[in-house]
Structure formats: structure tokens, C-alpha cells
Design a protein around this motif. Structure first.
Motif, mmCIF file in Angstrom:
data_model
loop_
_atom_site.group_PDB
_atom_site.id
_atom_site.type_symbol
_atom_site.label_atom_id
_atom_site.label_comp_id
_atom_site.label_asym_id
_atom_site.label_seq_id
_atom_site.Cartn_x
_atom_site.Cartn_y
_atom_site.Cartn_z
ATOM 1 N N GLY A 155 0.837 -1.185 0.000
ATOM 2 C CA GLY A 155 0.000 0.000 0.000
ATOM 3 C C GLY A 155 0.872 1.235 0.000
ATOM 4 N N ILE A 156 0.342 2.308 -0.517
ATOM 5 C CA ILE A 156 1.117 3.544 -0.590
ATOM 6 C C ILE A 156 1.610 3.963 0.787
ATOM 7 C CG2 ILE A 156 0.969 6.005 -1.178
ATOM 8 C CD1 ILE A 156 -0.949 5.080 -3.458
ATOM 9 N N ASN A 157 0.795 3.760 1.804
ATOM 10 C CA ASN A 157 1.189 4.142 3.161
ATOM 11 C C ASN A 157 2.302 3.270 3.725
ATOM 12 O OD1 ASN A 157 -0.722 6.187 3.158
ATOM 13 N ND2 ASN A 157 -2.309 4.863 3.999
ATOM 14 N N SER A 158 2.545 2.118 3.094
ATOM 15 C CA SER A 158 3.617 1.248 3.582
ATOM 16 C C SER A 158 4.976 1.633 3.004
ATOM 17 C CB SER A 158 3.307 -0.217 3.264
ATOM 18 O OG SER A 158 3.357 -0.440 1.874
ATOM 19 N N LEU A 159 5.000 2.592 2.096
ATOM 20 C CA LEU A 159 6.261 3.025 1.497
ATOM 21 C C LEU A 159 6.923 4.066 2.386
ATOM 22 C CD1 LEU A 159 5.046 3.503 -2.185
ATOM 23 C CD2 LEU A 159 6.357 1.582 -1.264
ATOM 24 N N SER A 160 8.026 3.685 2.986
ATOM 25 C CA SER A 160 8.726 4.641 3.845
ATOM 26 C C SER A 160 9.793 5.379 3.037
ATOM 27 C CB SER A 160 9.386 3.926 5.021
ATOM 28 O OG SER A 160 10.542 3.223 4.601
ATOM 29 N N ALA A 161 10.059 6.596 3.436
ATOM 30 C CA ALA A 161 11.097 7.387 2.765
ATOM 31 C C ALA A 161 12.445 6.680 2.859
ATOM 32 C CB ALA A 161 11.159 8.784 3.374
ATOM 33 N N THR A 162 12.685 5.993 3.954
ATOM 34 C CA THR A 162 13.949 5.262 4.140
ATOM 35 C C THR A 162 14.069 4.144 3.114
ATOM 36 O OG1 THR A 162 13.904 5.756 6.492
ATOM 37 C CG2 THR A 162 15.334 3.958 5.788
ATOM 38 N N VAL A 173 4.710 9.774 -4.843
ATOM 39 C CA VAL A 173 5.463 9.308 -3.670
ATOM 40 C C VAL A 173 6.826 8.780 -4.116
ATOM 41 C CG1 VAL A 173 5.506 7.630 -1.783
ATOM 42 C CG2 VAL A 173 3.376 8.801 -2.354
ATOM 43 N N LEU A 174 6.827 7.995 -5.184
ATOM 44 C CA LEU A 174 8.099 7.487 -5.695
ATOM 45 C C LEU A 174 9.005 8.618 -6.163
ATOM 46 C CD1 LEU A 174 6.909 4.390 -7.761
ATOM 47 C CD2 LEU A 174 8.113 4.378 -5.573
ATOM 48 N N PHE A 175 8.450 9.547 -6.925
ATOM 49 C CA PHE A 175 9.262 10.637 -7.454
ATOM 50 C C PHE A 175 9.816 11.531 -6.344
ATOM 51 C CE2 PHE A 175 6.684 10.544 -11.652
ATOM 52 C CZ PHE A 175 7.395 9.440 -12.066
ATOM 53 N N GLU A 176 9.084 11.663 -5.266
ATOM 54 C CA GLU A 176 9.544 12.515 -4.169
ATOM 55 C C GLU A 176 10.649 11.869 -3.350
ATOM 56 O OE1 GLU A 176 7.889 14.744 -0.151
ATOM 57 O OE2 GLU A 176 6.450 13.947 -1.599
#
Length: 107
Positions: free
Chosen positions: A7-14, A59-62
Motif C-alpha cells: 500500500g502507498i502508506n507502507s512506502l517509507s522514505a527510508t 510518492v516514488l518521485f519525491e
């Protein structure tokens, strides 16, 4: 990511900081009975399926550590077409998905 239940919310910046390349394709709403065969024969061009690119790609691009975006579409039906037609369809699909992102950012 999509078939794995991410899920999108499971993608951490780390985690995303480890991403060095983004390869996109789309997927049918319902998975086939054989996910391995689906992944190597039935991927769709971006915009032809149900992946939520307008939410996922920003989210990926950021956060991803890359500016490399490509298509990875393994599809036996598509592969039967002339290469120039595949290239045109792929370019148009990528353009449409990315243009939709730009349009939503402008609003």
C-alpha cells in the motif's frame, strides 16, 4: 508492489531512498491463478489496468533516489505486434500517465 499487497502508506522514505530505478507497468483488477505466469506474460501498459499511478508515482518521485523511469511490460499479446507499434503504444501510455500527473499537480 501491486500484486504483493503493498500500500502507498507502507512506502517509507527510508526504503524508497534505496530505489535506483522505477519500472512501471499496469495490472488487471483480478490476479490470475498463476502469478508467475501473469508477471511474465500478462502485464499491461500503464493506464490500461488498475494500478493507482496518480497516488503512487508522486510518492516514488519525491522519495526515490533516482530520476530513471522506464516501462517493463512483459505481455505475449503485445509482443506479437510489430516493434514500431509496440514502441508507439508504450510511449503513448507512458506519456498519458505522466501527463495526468502533471495536470493534477497544476490544479
Amino acid at each position: 508492489f501491486h500484486r504483493g499487497g503493498g500500500g502507498i502508506n507502507s512506502l517509507s522514505a527510508t526504503d524508497l531512498a534505496l530505489v535506483r530505478s522505477i519500472q512501471i507497468n499496469d495490472a488487471m483488477a483480478k490476479p490470475t491463478t498463476d502469478p508467475m505466469t501473469e508477471s511474465i506474460t500478462a502485464r499491461l501498459l500503464p493506464g490500461e489496468g488498475t494500478i493507482a499511478f496518480p497516488q503512487l508515482l508522486p510518492v516514488l518521485f519525491e522519495h526515490a533516489a533516482t530520476d530513471v523511469v522506464s516501462l517493463e511490460v512483459f505481455n505475449t499479446e503485445l509482443a506479437r505486434q510489430p516493434a514500431i507499434d509496440i514502441a508507439r503504444r508504450a510511449a503513448q501510455a507512458a506519456h498519458c500517465v505522466l501527463a495526468a500527473l502533471s495536470a493534477s499537480e497544476d490544479q
